[in-house]
Design a protein around this motif. Structure first.
Motif, PDB file in Angstrom:
ATOM      1  N   VAL A 225       0.825  -1.193   0.000  1.00  0.00           N
ATOM      2  CA  VAL A 225       0.000   0.000   0.000  1.00  0.00           C
ATOM      3  C   VAL A 225       0.870   1.258   0.000  1.00  0.00           C
ATOM      4  O   VAL A 225       1.953   1.286   0.590  1.00  0.00           O
ATOM      5  N   VAL A 226       0.418   2.280  -0.702  1.00  0.00           N
ATOM      6  CA  VAL A 226       1.090   3.574  -0.712  1.00  0.00           C
ATOM      7  C   VAL A 226       0.390   4.467   0.299  1.00  0.00           C
ATOM      8  O   VAL A 226      -0.767   4.862   0.103  1.00  0.00           O
ATOM      9  N   ALA A 227       1.059   4.776   1.395  1.00  0.00           N
ATOM     10  CA  ALA A 227       0.454   5.550   2.481  1.00  0.00           C
ATOM     11  C   ALA A 227       0.616   7.041   2.206  1.00  0.00           C
ATOM     12  O   ALA A 227       1.618   7.656   2.578  1.00  0.00           O
ATOM     13  N   ASP A 228      -0.402   7.616   1.525  1.00  0.00           N
ATOM     14  CA  ASP A 228      -0.301   9.032   1.174  1.00  0.00           C
ATOM     15  C   ASP A 228      -1.377   9.877   1.848  1.00  0.00           C
ATOM     16  O   ASP A 228      -1.606  11.014   1.458  1.00  0.00           O
ATOM     17  N   ASN A 229      -2.060   9.335   2.850  1.00  0.00           N
ATOM     18  CA  ASN A 229      -2.964  10.139   3.668  1.00  0.00           C
ATOM     19  C   ASN A 229      -3.000   9.537   5.068  1.00  0.00           C
ATOM     20  O   ASN A 229      -2.438   8.460   5.323  1.00  0.00           O
ATOM     21  N   ALA A 230      -3.637  10.254   6.003  1.00  0.00           N
ATOM     22  CA  ALA A 230      -3.610   9.824   7.402  1.00  0.00           C
ATOM     23  C   ALA A 230      -4.206   8.434   7.583  1.00  0.00           C
ATOM     24  O   ALA A 230      -3.706   7.619   8.370  1.00  0.00           O
ATOM     25  N   LYS A 231      -5.289   8.155   6.860  1.00  0.00           N
ATOM     26  CA  LYS A 231      -5.925   6.843   6.986  1.00  0.00           C
ATOM     27  C   LYS A 231      -4.967   5.728   6.584  1.00  0.00           C
ATOM     28  O   LYS A 231      -4.868   4.700   7.270  1.00  0.00           O
ATOM     29  N   LEU A 232      -4.256   5.932   5.479  1.00  0.00           N
ATOM     30  CA  LEU A 232      -3.379   4.875   4.987  1.00  0.00           C
ATOM     31  C   LEU A 232      -2.101   4.769   5.815  1.00  0.00           C
ATOM     32  O   LEU A 232      -1.522   3.680   5.926  1.00  0.00           O
ATOM     33  N   VAL A 233      -1.645   5.879   6.401  1.00  0.00           N
ATOM     34  CA  VAL A 233      -0.501   5.808   7.305  1.00  0.00           C
ATOM     35  C   VAL A 233      -0.857   4.946   8.516  1.00  0.00           C
ATOM     36  O   VAL A 233      -0.080   4.089   8.956  1.00  0.00           O
ATOM     37  N   ASP A 234      -2.052   5.165   9.036  1.00  0.00           N
ATOM     38  CA  ASP A 234      -2.518   4.350  10.152  1.00  0.00           C
ATOM     39  C   ASP A 234      -2.671   2.896   9.728  1.00  0.00           C
ATOM     40  O   ASP A 234      -2.298   1.975  10.467  1.00  0.00           O
ATOM     41  N   ARG A 235      -3.209   2.669   8.522  1.00  0.00           N
ATOM     42  CA  ARG A 235      -3.379   1.299   8.034  1.00  0.00           C
ATOM     43  C   ARG A 235      -2.035   0.605   7.875  1.00  0.00           C
ATOM     44  O   ARG A 235      -1.877  -0.570   8.211  1.00  0.00           O
ATOM     45  N   ALA A 236      -1.040   1.336   7.358  1.00  0.00           N
ATOM     46  CA  ALA A 236       0.281   0.755   7.168  1.00  0.00           C
ATOM     47  C   ALA A 236       0.861   0.285   8.493  1.00  0.00           C
ATOM     48  O   ALA A 236       1.433  -0.816   8.590  1.00  0.00           O
ATOM     49  N   ALA A 237       0.704   1.094   9.535  1.00  0.00           N
ATOM     50  CA  ALA A 237       1.226   0.711  10.847  1.00  0.00           C
ATOM     51  C   ALA A 237       0.505  -0.526  11.373  1.00  0.00           C
ATOM     52  O   ALA A 237       1.134  -1.431  11.950  1.00  0.00           O
ATOM     53  N   ARG A 238      -0.800  -0.590  11.174  1.00  0.00           N
ATOM     54  CA  ARG A 238      -1.553  -1.756  11.644  1.00  0.00           C
ATOM     55  C   ARG A 238      -1.160  -3.013  10.870  1.00  0.00           C
ATOM     56  O   ARG A 238      -1.105  -4.113  11.428  1.00  0.00           O
ATOM     57  N   ILE A 239      -0.894  -2.852   9.561  1.00  0.00           N
ATOM     58  CA  ILE A 239      -0.487  -4.006   8.752  1.00  0.00           C
ATOM     59  C   ILE A 239       0.865  -4.535   9.218  1.00  0.00           C
ATOM     60  O   ILE A 239       1.050  -5.742   9.407  1.00  0.00           O
ATOM     61  N   VAL A 240       1.816  -3.631   9.405  1.00  0.00           N
ATOM     62  CA  VAL A 240       3.148  -4.061   9.844  1.00  0.00           C
ATOM     63  C   VAL A 240       3.054  -4.753  11.201  1.00  0.00           C
ATOM     64  O   VAL A 240       3.654  -5.814  11.409  1.00  0.00           O
ATOM     65  N   ALA A 241       2.290  -4.170  12.125  1.00  0.00           N
ATOM     66  CA  ALA A 241       2.156  -4.772  13.455  1.00  0.00           C
ATOM     67  C   ALA A 241       1.539  -6.167  13.383  1.00  0.00           C
ATOM     68  O   ALA A 241       1.999  -7.098  14.055  1.00  0.00           O
ATOM     69  N   ALA A 242       0.525  -6.314  12.535  1.00  0.00           N
ATOM     70  CA  ALA A 242      -0.176  -7.598  12.444  1.00  0.00           C
ATOM     71  C   ALA A 242       0.676  -8.671  11.775  1.00  0.00           C
ATOM     72  O   ALA A 242       0.779  -9.802  12.260  1.00  0.00           O
ATOM     73  N   VAL A 243       1.289  -8.330  10.643  1.00  0.00           N
ATOM     74  CA  VAL A 243       2.045  -9.334   9.891  1.00  0.00           C
ATOM     75  C   VAL A 243       3.361  -9.680  10.592  1.00  0.00           C
ATOM     76  O   VAL A 243       3.753 -10.850  10.660  1.00  0.00           O
ATOM     77  N   ALA A 244       4.035  -8.660  11.122  1.00  0.00           N
ATOM     78  CA  ALA A 244       5.306  -8.911  11.816  1.00  0.00           C
ATOM     79  C   ALA A 244       5.095  -9.400  13.236  1.00  0.00           C
ATOM     80  O   ALA A 244       6.036  -9.873  13.875  1.00  0.00           O
TER      81      ALA A 244
END
Length: 293
Positions: A225-244
């Motif tokens: 995902v390309v995190a280019d807004n606040a929603k996607l920045v938050d989503r990116a952090a949740r994805i990294v936390a979940a997968v890692a």
């Protein structure tokens, strides 16, 4: 001109104007559900199209979309989402829409009949040998779509043709024909309804499968995902936390080290250096599974 099944009368059409609103809405909903069910026989063709599209993109090529009117709008909607969902560069996913940007504000039927527009749009797209284009037309006979398909194939572009009428010209021209036989519309001939709904669902499924093939979807997460807004920045952090499988703070720290790139951040959160993470992903072609499963 022989009557196409998309122009035929639907059993629910008779007296539609005189029915209660609840009955009309129920009939329309049932027709939409039936249109989506028409996708089941098309699943093998969708798989072939997705695999071919993934190969084109994996080899550094382009995946184009083309269409006019409602079919063009369905193609455009899927095309525009590829960058934000899967991180695909916009220059590698060109859109050929009859009439261009002006037609998005004021739809003009005449542009779909102009082969010259299709050729000009194909030239601008830069599509060539080794690339792929998804061409959509409910009737399978729209001149813009047919010209695009024929000219693209002549240039070595693989064509997947999506149509809602069996035996239509577009399906005959396509390397990968995708028939979605949705049948008559409740509002006769209004293919913006069942036909377009089924086309959009088909493209949704195809693009997700492409994302999986490219390693951009892992365990149901958008890991490119390309995190280019606040929603996607938050989503990116949740994805990294979940997968890692790390706390939120560790995920955010990893993303800072990878400048927001999710895939390498997942590896960094699991102990890799940013440089090692990028090298590991290069070895696996961008797939995380071999590195963390």
């Amino acid at each position: 001109m022989t009557e196409r099944n998309t122009e035929a009368r639907h059993p629910a059409s008779q007296g539609l104007h005189a029915r209660d609103a609840s009955v009309v809405l129920g009939a329309l909903l049932s027709a939409q559900v039936q249109a989506i069910e028409a996708l089941r026989p098309a699943l093998p063709a969708l798989e072939r199209a997705a695999d071919a599209a993934a190969v084109a993109l994996r080899d550094g090529g382009k995946l184009g979309y083309a269409g006019a009117g409602s079919s063009g709008l369905m193609a455009l909607a899927d095309c525009l989402e590829l960058a934000g969902t899967f991180g695909l560069p916009v220059e590698r996913t060109p859109m050929l829409f009859a009439g261009g940007a002006a037609a998005l504000l004021h739809m003009q039927g005449s542009v779909e009949d102009d082969p010259a527009l299709a050729l000009a749009d194909l030239d601008r797209s830069g599509l060539g040998r080794g690339d792929m284009v998804l061409v959509l037309s409910a009737s399978g006979s729209t001149p813009y779509a047919l010209t695009t398909a024929e000219a693209a194939r002549a240039r070595g572009v693989k064509v997947a043709g999506f149509a809602n009428v069996a035996g239509s010209a577009l399906l005959g021209l396509a390397d990968i024909p995708v028939l979605i036989d949705t049948g008559p519309e409740v509002v006769s001939g209004s293919t913006r309804m069942g036909a377009a709904t089924a086309q959009k669902v088909a493209l949704n499924m195809l693009s997700v499968l492409v994302g999986i093939r490219l390693g951009h979807v892992h365990d149901g997460y958008m890991v490119n995902v390309v995190a280019d807004n606040a929603k996607l920045v938050d989503r990116a952090a949740r994805i990294v936390a979940a997968v890692a499988q790390v706390p939120r703070g560790a995920a955010e720290a990893a993303l800072q080290q990878t400048h927001g790139a999710v895939k390498p951040a997942i590896l960094v959160a699991r102990g890799h250096s940013p440089d090692d993470a990028h090298k590991a992903l290069e070895r696996t072609g961008g797939h995380l599974a071999d590195l963390i499963d």
